[in-house]
Design an enzyme around this catalytic site. Structure first.
Site, PDB file in Angstrom:
ATOM      1  N   ASP A  45      -2.692 -16.851 -13.266  1.00  0.00           N
ATOM      2  CA  ASP A  45      -3.805 -16.560 -14.193  1.00  0.00           C
ATOM      3  C   ASP A  45      -4.979 -17.539 -14.060  1.00  0.00           C
ATOM      4  OD1 ASP A  45      -1.695 -14.966 -15.136  1.00  0.00           O
ATOM      5  OD2 ASP A  45      -1.275 -16.315 -16.799  1.00  0.00           O
ATOM      6  N   GLU A  62      -4.170  -5.969 -18.826  1.00  0.00           N
ATOM      7  CA  GLU A  62      -4.425  -7.331 -19.314  1.00  0.00           C
ATOM      8  C   GLU A  62      -5.447  -8.006 -18.403  1.00  0.00           C
ATOM      9  OE1 GLU A  62      -0.456  -8.797 -19.096  1.00  0.00           O
ATOM     10  OE2 GLU A  62      -0.493  -9.070 -16.921  1.00  0.00           O
TER      11      GLU A  62
END
Length: 333
Positions: free
Chosen positions: A45, A215
């Site tokens: 991420d 997401e």
């Protein structure tokens, strides 16, 4: 040939300095490219930023949720040589965070550096957690709790409060785009980042979920258009990928255009949850993302990578070619 005493002493000094120096990607020592992954260790991420003529990467520490209680950062002058800044934020500086410290978003404002993060993986509105914010005088931390509570701690529009991205528009307004569980909201941040405020129409949480969204939202502006990117698929699987849409405002409407980042079965799987870098004053773009090496089956064995990102003449993002070589050195003026 025998070495003199002076030569032996010099070798000892050089060896000691090398051992004491911050962690730098070994791949970069013998080549002119970054190599992928760009640093050692399990990370995911990544948030990519430019601060003070340096590139910065802020990833999630990729481990079991209960072990995700800190974040490291990495800085580089050229995208090739990276210095590790350990534990720029951890639970000692944010007391309400217990686990699942995820997906940082970092921005600078008025000489302060703010790191927004998801924490505790809340599953309902009765649990303590959500999106928080911490502040530092330096991009390398340490970051300390800014509000002593979450900024957003409720599930609104069925969007889990995680995976926040902070976007500054040309008029100086800061927005936060966030959401897991296949739903995405955009909110308007207060000028001092202490809360959120309603839009002109009275709505506080605007739903902007495009088709396929899971997401990891990212937004940037190029040539007057708002590019909205997100991750699709399951983060544990090989089909994790990135898609995008383009709109005329930060609120869309956003219609999915195409997949731009995905696995290559000859290189790596699970390529997703990214961010982008635009070299200031140019139309040069990089995509920073995580992926899973072909040798790994553990869901948390994810690594940070960088590759170039290009646009065609119509402004569409071309499919990204993931590589083992990474990118060439690119210093900032």
């Amino acid at each position: 040939m025998k070495k003199s005493i002076a030569q032996k002493l010099l070798l000892k000094v050089l060896l000691g300095a090398a051992l004491a120096s911050p962690a730098i990607n070994a791949f970069a020592q013998d080549t002119k490219t970054s190599g992928n992954p760009v640093v050692e260790g399990w990370y995911a991420d990544p948030e990519a930023k430019i601060f003070n003529h340096q590139y910065w990467l802020y990833p999630t520490y990729s481990a079991k949720y209960d072990e995700q209680v800190f974040m490291d950062a990495f800085s580089s002058p050229d995208l090739v040589h990276w210095t590790k800044h350990s534990r720029v934020i951890d639970t000692s500086g944010v007391k309400w965070v217990k686990r699942a410290l995820w997906a940082p978003a970092v921005t600078e404002k008025d000489g302060k550096y703010y790191i927004f993060f998801g924490a505790n993986d809340i599953q309902n509105n009765n649990e303590k957690g959500g999106i928080g914010v911490a502040v530092s005088d330096s991009p390398g931390g340490p970051f300390k709790d800014y509000l002593r509570k979450p900024l957003i701690d409720q599930i609104v529009n069925k969007a889990q409060p995680i995976d926040q991205f902070v976007f500054k528009d040309d008029d100086g307004q800061y927005y936060m785009i966030y959401g897991g569980w296949g739903q995405c909201n955009i909110v308007k941040l207060k000028n001092d980042f202490t809360g959120i405020v309603p839009f002109d129409d009275g709505v506080t949480y605007k739903k902007i979920t495009p088709e396929g969204y899971v997401e990891g939202p990212v937004m940037f502006k190029r040539k007057g258009k708002y590019y909205f990117m997100w991750s699709e698929g399951g983060w544990t699987g090989p089909d994790y990928r990135v898609a995008y849409a383009v709109g005329d405002t930060p609120f869309g409407p956003f219609k999915r255009i195409a997949t731009v980042l995905k696995q290559d079965a000859s290189i790596a799987t699970g390529a997703g949850h990214h961010s982008v870098i635009n070299v200031p004053g140019t139309d040069e773009w990089y995509i920073v993302y995580h992926r899973r090496p072909l040798t790994e089956t553990d869901a948390n064995h994810r690594v940070m990578c960088i590759d170039k990102m290009y646009f065609d003449t119509d402004g569409n993002i071309k499919p990204v070619k993931i590589t083992n070589e990474g990118v060439a050195a690119r210093t900032l003026k």
